[in-house]
Each structure stands twice: as C-alpha cells, then as structure tokens.
Design a protein around this motif. Structure first.
Motif, mmCIF file in Angstrom:
data_model
loop_
_atom_site.group_PDB
_atom_site.id
_atom_site.type_symbol
_atom_site.label_atom_id
_atom_site.label_comp_id
_atom_site.label_asym_id
_atom_site.label_seq_id
_atom_site.Cartn_x
_atom_site.Cartn_y
_atom_site.Cartn_z
ATOM 1 N N LEU A 41 0.826 -1.210 0.000
ATOM 2 C CA LEU A 41 0.000 0.000 0.000
ATOM 3 C C LEU A 41 0.860 1.259 0.000
ATOM 4 N N GLU A 42 0.554 2.145 -0.919
ATOM 5 C CA GLU A 42 1.253 3.429 -0.966
ATOM 6 C C GLU A 42 0.686 4.382 0.082
ATOM 7 N N SER A 43 -0.649 4.317 0.250
ATOM 8 C CA SER A 43 -1.291 5.224 1.198
ATOM 9 C C SER A 43 -2.705 4.756 1.525
ATOM 10 N N VAL A 44 -3.295 5.435 2.510
ATOM 11 C CA VAL A 44 -4.699 5.193 2.863
ATOM 12 C C VAL A 44 -5.410 6.533 2.974
ATOM 13 N N PHE A 45 -6.699 6.530 2.655
ATOM 14 C CA PHE A 45 -7.511 7.735 2.810
ATOM 15 C C PHE A 45 -8.380 7.570 4.050
ATOM 16 N N GLU A 46 -8.122 8.389 5.042
ATOM 17 C CA GLU A 46 -8.847 8.324 6.313
ATOM 18 C C GLU A 46 -10.110 9.181 6.197
ATOM 19 N N VAL A 47 -11.266 8.553 6.394
ATOM 20 C CA VAL A 47 -12.532 9.228 6.167
ATOM 21 C C VAL A 47 -13.217 9.586 7.481
ATOM 22 N N GLY A 48 -13.583 10.871 7.617
ATOM 23 C CA GLY A 48 -14.313 11.317 8.799
ATOM 24 C C GLY A 48 -15.797 11.046 8.641
ATOM 25 N N TYR A 80 1.341 11.443 9.478
ATOM 26 C CA TYR A 80 1.911 10.360 8.673
ATOM 27 C C TYR A 80 1.850 10.669 7.177
ATOM 28 N N ASP A 81 2.989 10.482 6.495
ATOM 29 C CA ASP A 81 3.049 10.679 5.042
ATOM 30 C C ASP A 81 2.014 9.837 4.299
ATOM 31 N N GLU A 82 1.788 8.612 4.803
ATOM 32 C CA GLU A 82 0.950 7.640 4.077
ATOM 33 C C GLU A 82 -0.542 7.903 4.234
ATOM 34 N N VAL A 83 -0.913 8.878 5.077
ATOM 35 C CA VAL A 83 -2.336 9.089 5.354
ATOM 36 C C VAL A 83 -2.833 10.405 4.755
ATOM 37 N N TYR A 84 -3.962 10.309 4.047
ATOM 38 C CA TYR A 84 -4.652 11.485 3.501
ATOM 39 C C TYR A 84 -6.032 11.554 4.148
ATOM 40 N N ALA A 85 -6.659 12.730 4.108
ATOM 41 C CA ALA A 85 -7.929 12.895 4.825
ATOM 42 C C ALA A 85 -9.086 13.239 3.894
ATOM 43 N N ILE A 86 -10.256 12.729 4.260
ATOM 44 C CA ILE A 86 -11.515 13.082 3.610
ATOM 45 C C ILE A 86 -12.439 13.522 4.747
ATOM 46 N N ILE A 87 -13.030 14.710 4.629
ATOM 47 C CA ILE A 87 -13.762 15.256 5.769
ATOM 48 C C ILE A 87 -15.221 15.570 5.433
ATOM 49 N N GLY A 88 -16.093 15.287 6.405
ATOM 50 C CA GLY A 88 -17.509 15.543 6.182
ATOM 51 C C GLY A 88 -18.372 14.876 7.230
ATOM 52 N N THR A 89 -19.684 15.043 7.094
ATOM 53 C CA THR A 89 -20.638 14.471 8.046
ATOM 54 C C THR A 89 -21.482 13.375 7.388
ATOM 55 N N HIS A 90 -21.393 12.184 7.960
ATOM 56 C CA HIS A 90 -22.105 10.975 7.526
ATOM 57 C C HIS A 90 -23.613 11.162 7.734
ATOM 58 N N PRO A 91 -24.438 10.501 6.908
ATOM 59 C CA PRO A 91 -25.894 10.623 7.130
ATOM 60 C C PRO A 91 -26.345 10.219 8.533
ATOM 61 N N HIS A 92 -25.656 9.268 9.152
ATOM 62 C CA HIS A 92 -26.011 8.896 10.536
ATOM 63 C C HIS A 92 -25.941 10.104 11.461
ATOM 64 N N ASP A 93 -24.960 10.972 11.200
ATOM 65 C CA ASP A 93 -24.694 12.106 12.089
ATOM 66 C C ASP A 93 -25.264 13.416 11.561
ATOM 67 N N LEU A 127 -9.407 10.798 -10.002
ATOM 68 C CA LEU A 127 -10.528 11.355 -9.236
ATOM 69 C C LEU A 127 -10.052 12.332 -8.156
ATOM 70 N N PHE A 128 -9.057 11.902 -7.372
ATOM 71 C CA PHE A 128 -8.567 12.744 -6.271
ATOM 72 C C PHE A 128 -7.371 13.542 -6.785
ATOM 73 N N SER A 129 -7.660 14.603 -7.517
ATOM 74 C CA SER A 129 -6.590 15.284 -8.233
ATOM 75 C C SER A 129 -5.585 15.982 -7.314
ATOM 76 N N LYS A 130 -5.956 16.188 -6.036
ATOM 77 C CA LYS A 130 -4.994 16.800 -5.107
ATOM 78 C C LYS A 130 -3.974 15.804 -4.594
ATOM 79 N N TYR A 131 -4.235 14.515 -4.808
ATOM 80 C CA TYR A 131 -3.332 13.473 -4.306
ATOM 81 C C TYR A 131 -1.955 13.650 -4.920
ATOM 82 N N ASN A 132 -0.959 13.637 -4.085
ATOM 83 C CA ASN A 132 0.374 13.949 -4.545
ATOM 84 C C ASN A 132 1.402 13.199 -3.707
ATOM 85 N N ARG A 133 2.203 12.333 -4.373
ATOM 86 C CA ARG A 133 3.229 11.586 -3.646
ATOM 87 C C ARG A 133 4.596 12.043 -4.075
#
Ligand code: NI
Length: 257
Positions: A30-37, A53-66, A251-257
C-alpha cells in the motif's frame, strides 16, 4: 502500488493500532490510505492523522447517521480545512435509510448542503448510500451543476440497472470486502463497472473480507479485494492494481506523492 481509498483508523477499534497498522502498509503493497471522517470530531482526527503520517490522507464531512449534528461549526471547519494539502475530498456524505439514525428530511438537507460546500471548495465528494439509491440519485440530478469535481460511490451495493443511472453522472465506484461475501449478483456488478471508474477500499474496521470475516478489518486486507476483482474479471491482479491506482489519482486530483 495500491491505495485504500476508504478507511477509519480513527474508529475506536483501530485507534490503538494506528501506528502499527501504518508501519506495515508499505510491506503489504500500500502506498497510502484515505482516512474518512464521519462527523466534526472524526474529521478533525483525520486531518490530524494526515499531518502525522506521510501515508495518510484525509476526507472530511458528516455521515448521514450524524446529519442531525451537522451545524455551522462543522461547515466552517470543513470549508477551512478543505484547503489543506492532504484533504482530498468531502465525505462521507449521503443517505442511509437502513439505520435511519437521523431523520430522512435532515439527511437529505445535510447531504445537499455538503454537495454545495464541496462545489464551493472545488473538491470531489465521497458518498455513503444505503437503501436510498433512488433519493440519492434525485438529489444528485437536481444538483448536477455543482458536481464538477467528481463523485465516488463508496461500497457500491445497488443493481446493474441503478449503475447505469449513476454512470450518466460519471460516477466512480469503490468496492470493498462485501464483494468477497457469497453472492453471485455482486460479480455482475463488478463486471458492469466501467474499468476506468473502479476504485478499491476496505471501510476498515467494517466490512472485513473473507476469510477474515468476523474479525476487525484493516487497510492491508484491501489486497483480498484486489484478488477477488481479478478472479471475477479473470485477469492478473497487476491489471486491477494499475487500473484502480490510475482511477484514484484521476478522481482525487490533489493526491500527490
Ligand atoms: Ni466508511
């Protein structure tokens, strides 16, 4: 290299193991993981983890449950941190009529508001849809002019027919452990997803693939998802690795390694 496009290392089950899990990503391909809020706090945690961590990227937002807890503070935080280098998308957002943990009218409103927000900040959206594909499609179609940065349907679980409708919106689809559960219909969906629209994910700690079902899922089990797709499509796993990697970058055009 592969990327787990959807995990929750900030879930309480994985939090104590974050460091151990991240330290073995590379040796598992694995090159990286996307951690989803899923709410304000977990989105803050995702941003913080991506800064550690270099290997971790973030996705942020509110789930329908919340959705019932989504407020101006959440909106402002997402808007501000959407500018962060390692924040790649707004998610996971959408509709969940299976659990109905927030009233449906609130889910719809908050979903729509976050689509608008993603458009304002110029980021793609990651969607969680469960037992609500028709309503989700209606909302997406009504907001078509705000969907210019890409849409990912995480853990796609509807029919081939519904897939055709989402294809019209140029959606991407992420498949995870659920495709390893016994159900021939899922193989049809795997075959039906356009090759340049397919991504892989774990949704760990949830959705643990066979043969580890019943245990806690971890990002490197995404390898089992790759194996399953390769088996169904009858191609070498390197073909799937390469295609899903390219799709993730597009799709994730900001992704940059
Ligand atoms: Ni998730």
């Amino acid at each position: 290299m592969i990327i787990d496009s959807h995990c929750h290392l900030c879930d309480e089950r994985l939090r104590p193991r974050q460091q151990e899990i991240i330290s073995v990503l590379k040796q598992n391909g694995l090159e990286s993981v996307f951690e989803v809020g899923w709410d304000l706090q977990s989105s803050k945690d995702a941003v913080e983890l991506s800064n550690m961590y270099d290997e971790v990227y973030a996705i942020i937002g509110t789930h329908p449950h919340d959705a019932k807890n989504f407020d101006d503070t959440s909106r402002e935080y997402y808007k501000e941190h959407a500018k962060d280098k390692k924040v790649l998308a707004i998610g996971e957002i959408g509709l969940d009529y299976y659990y109905d943990l927030s009233p449906r009218d609130v889910q719809k409103k908050v979903f729509e508001e976050q689509l608008v927000l993603a458009d304002e900040v110029g980021l793609p959206v990651v969607l969680h849809i469960r037992d609500a594909y028709k309503d989700a499609l209606d909302i997406l179609c009504a907001n078509k002019d705000k969907l210019n940065n890409g849409i990912l349907l995480h853990c796609y679980a509807s029919s081939k027919e519904m897939l055709r409708e989402f294809n019209k919106l140029d959606c991407y689809y992420a498949l995870g452990g659920a495709i390893t559960f016994k159900n021939a219909k899922k193989d049809d969906v795997i075959m039906a997803i356009p090759e340049d629209r397919l991504l892989i994910e774990t949704d760990s700690p949830y959705m643990t693939p066979v043969p580890f079902r019943g245990q806690t899922n971890v990002p490197y089990y995404v390898n089992l998802v790759v194996d399953k797709i390769a088996e169904v499509k009858n191609v070498d796993r390197s073909v799937i690795e390469k295609a899903t990697y390219q799709n993730t970058l597009r799709l994730f055009s900001k992704y940059n390694r």
